[in-house]
Design an enzyme around this catalytic site. Structure first.
Site, short mmCIF file in Angstrom:
data_model
loop_
_atom_site.label_atom_id
_atom_site.label_comp_id
_atom_site.label_asym_id
_atom_site.label_seq_id
_atom_site.Cartn_x
_atom_site.Cartn_y
_atom_site.Cartn_z
N ASP A 1 39.88 33.18 31.88
CA ASP A 1 39.64 34.62 31.88
C ASP A 1 38.65 35.01 32.97
O ASP A 1 38.86 35.96 33.72
CB ASP A 1 39.06 35.07 30.52
N GLU B 1 46.28 32.12 34.72
CA GLU B 1 47.14 30.92 34.66
C GLU B 1 46.80 29.95 35.79
O GLU B 1 46.76 28.74 35.59
CB GLU B 1 48.62 31.30 34.70
ZN LIG Z 1 45.48 30.83 29.00
#
Ligand SMILES: [Zn+2]
Length: 651
Positions: free
Chosen positions: A555, A487
């Site tokens: 990621d 995030e």
């Molecule tokens: Zn995301």
């Protein structure tokens, strides 16, 4: 469900050849997609667990005895949904007054008033209207007008000519016909109506911007006066719409896709009013279907669940009712959820991890060789300004004005949705409310909002397999730690980097550094575009590396940052292997296992077109093959599949 499950591992696989198979192979073999699901992963397992907890809460709230106002409201709402015999008895009665309103439409102006009425009640049609922070002054919230009005999940379904798309449209027309028949139309009439719906929606799809193109905020940045947009598309009668849709008055707004309004303006002129009425009737029937009789619910499932997603069976009624409660009164049932399962301790521990990962990001930015000090300074400012929201909102939403009746499920749904629309519209013309949450507390997900510059972790995700106070740091950092890092990285992915510390769409990069960033994110886009997402009898589909670029960047960044933070936590204290795995190995295994999943081919195909996230396999293998720390942890050698020959690294 442990954070790291050694029983999920496939020890016959080589972690350096296919790490996803190694981390998840046995889990994947033993956990086929249940018949009432289209995807089944450890994420979904947790969501299912939260659903059971919510069911208990809602049952208790409805049991005989004294209850708080909140308990009574959510208990009645869910019970009304469960009362199938009352719903059967009503038949199409909830639909009739809605369709009657459409039948008496005589002019274009009537038509637009009806669209305003539908939007006020939360039924999508023709275009979208919503609030959002001003892209250039995020402290103020303004009105937004945007493309919309299609029913299938993406415009590509209407436009593409491959065999699968043609088949989908054919099935869609059959489905629309059946729904019109259920609403009372004769088969031959309904067949004609279904074709009309497809023709109108195809026009809307052709006028719509591609989902991948829209990821660039510039394509959606068009502030204009009400007079300007109303003049560009006179057939929409937008002045009438704005006066009638229940929003506060405003003189300027943002238009996400002005071309959509220009093009559909012609369509409004060329297409007979009777056809538009058919379209609005369809949007109404379709929207009401899940709250109507079994016949509507089943037909809706056969198309949307079974055909589009490969789900074999409809979910049991109680799951649908609990989900409906979460969807429409979720900050009330969510409060009860938090009271029951989420302690203050969970919030504190998470905050500590967030702070550790934020300092890892600061360190990471400092080490970048391709970024100038000028841009770094701005990046630090943005990082320092990020607001962390954990668990649940500071103040709970007040639903007391929503009327919930024990014998009127369809009415309850509509009133709750009208309440939410009103609540959202009220924000227009006011200072931006940064405290309002976009997800309910039991949700197993997290999000970053570029215009708010905040990261948000609902209580629902702060549980195993993401986090457990019984697990070691290595496992927890591989779980929730990577989610936090993910995030955080969104603030600096190809979209997020275009917003500044206060959430304005403004370029804080030097031209040279901007170019260097694009070079690196292009590497990621190309890398993921080579991954195969689905291979079935209808052929092979590769991932769209551009659509998934932001998520893939997050990621990769998340995996790196949480690892750095973990190493700081472990420090020089010798940590013994657990179950034969070093802390570094456990970290990567916990990360990999978050994404253990099975998915139907149909669902995988849908997601490749619509989902900005990569499938589990590539969220794992895509990230680890770019990670030197992973390769070191498992002793992987150059030339092996999990060692990318040209590893991509943005952050
Ligand atoms: Zn995301």
């Amino acid at each position: 469900m442990p954070v790291l499950d050694v029983n999920a591992i496939d020890k016959t696989a080589d972690p350096c050849v296919d790490f996803y198979q190694y981390a998840c192979g046995t889990w994947i073999k033993n956990n086929p997609v249940p018949p009432d699901k289209s995807r089944w992963g450890r994420f979904d397992q947790l969501a299912e667990r939260n659903l059971y907890i919510l069911r208990d809460i809602l049952n208790d709230a409805h049991a005989p005895g004294k209850h708080s106002a909140i308990e009574t409201m959510v208990g009645d709402y869910c019970a009304a949904c469960m009362d199938e015999s009352a719903i059967e008895k009503k038949g199409t009665a909830p639909l009739t007054p809605e369709l009657d309103r459409i039948n008496v439409i005589r002019t274009n102006e009537d038509l637009i008033r009806q669209v305003a009425y539908m939007h006020r009640n939360g039924t999508p049609a023709l275009f979208a209207f919503y609030q959002q922070p001003d892209m250039h002054d995020s402290a103020a919230t303004i009105a937004n007008l945007d493309q919309g009005g299609i029913t299938l999940p993406d415009r590509d379904y209407y436009i593409k000519d491959d065999a699968k798309s043609v088949e989908t449209r054919q099935k869609y027309v059959e489905h629309v016909q059946k729904m019109f028949e259920l609403a009372g139309d004769k088969p031959d009439v309904a067949a004609g109506e279904a074709k009309t719906v497809l023709a109108i929606e195809t026009g809307l799809a052709q006028a719509s911007m591609d989902r991948t193109v829209r990821r660039d905020p510039k394509t959606r940045d068009h502030k204009m006066t009400v007079a300007d947009i109303a003049g560009t598309a006179p057939n929409f009668d937008l002045a009438v719409y704005f006066a009638d849709n229940g929003s506060p008055k405003f003189t300027s707004l943002n238009v996400g896709n002005p071309d959509f309004f220009k093009q559909v303006n012609q369509q409004l002129d060329k297409t007979p009013l009777e056809d538009w009425k058919v379209y609005l009737r369809w949007k109404t029937i379709n929207d009401y279907a899940p709250a109507l009789t079994k016949a509507f619910v089943d037909e809706d499932f056969l198309f949307n669940g079974k055909y589009m997603s490969g789900q074999q069976e409809i979910e049991p009624r109680w799951k649908r009712c609990v989900k409906s409660t979460d969807q429409n009164l979720g900050m009330a049932s969510g409060k009860l959820y938090v009271d029951r399962v989420f302690g203050a301790e969970g919030k504190e521990r998470t905050l500590k991890m967030v702070q550790g990962i934020e300092s890892a990001m600061r360190e990471d930015i400092g080490e970048l060789t391709w970024m100038s000090d000028t841009t770094k300074k701005k990046a630090y400012e943005k990082l320092d300004a990020i607001v962390n929201n954990i668990g649940y909102p500071d103040t709970w939403r007040d639903y007391s004005s929503v009327v919930v009746k024990a014998d009127d499920y369809a009415g309850n749904v509509r009133r709750a949705r009208a309440f939410e629309v009103r609540r959202q519209y009220t924000k227009i013309g006011r200072p931006t409310d940064r405290k309002d949450w976009g997800m309910t507390p039991p949700t197993v997900n997290a999000y970053y909002r570029p215009s708010m510059n905040d990261i948000n972790f609902p209580a629902g995700i702060l549980e195993p397999p993401f986090y457990s106070k019984l697990m070691d740091d290595a496992a927890n950092y591989g779980g929730i730690g990577v989610v936090i890092g993910h995030e955080l990285t969104h603030g600096f992915d190809d979209q997020g980097r275009k917003y500044d510390a206060v959430g304005n769409f403004s370029d804080w990069w030097t031209a040279e550094d901007g170019k260097e960033f694009v070079k690196r994110s292009d590497c990621t886009a190309d890398e993921y575009s080579s991954f195969v997402s689905v291979k079935d009898d209808k052929g092979e589909v590769k991932l769209n590396g551009r659509l998934t670029l932001g998520e893939n960047t997050a990621d990769n960044g998340g995996l790196k940052l949480a690892y750095m933070a973990l190493m700081h936590v472990i420090g020089n204290t010798p940590v013994k292997p657990v179950d034969g795995y070093t802390p570094a190995q456990r970290y990567f295994l916990a990360f990999g296992q978050i994404w253990c999943q099975n998915v139907t081919d149909q669902e995988a195909r849908k997601r490749v077109l619509t989902d900005p996230h990569s499938p589990g396999r590539w969220r794992v293998n895509g990230a680890v093959q770019n990670s030197a720390a992973f390769q070191q942890a498992f002793g992987c050698k150059a030339g092996q599949p999990m060692v990318s020959a040209n590893a991509c690294r943005v952050w």
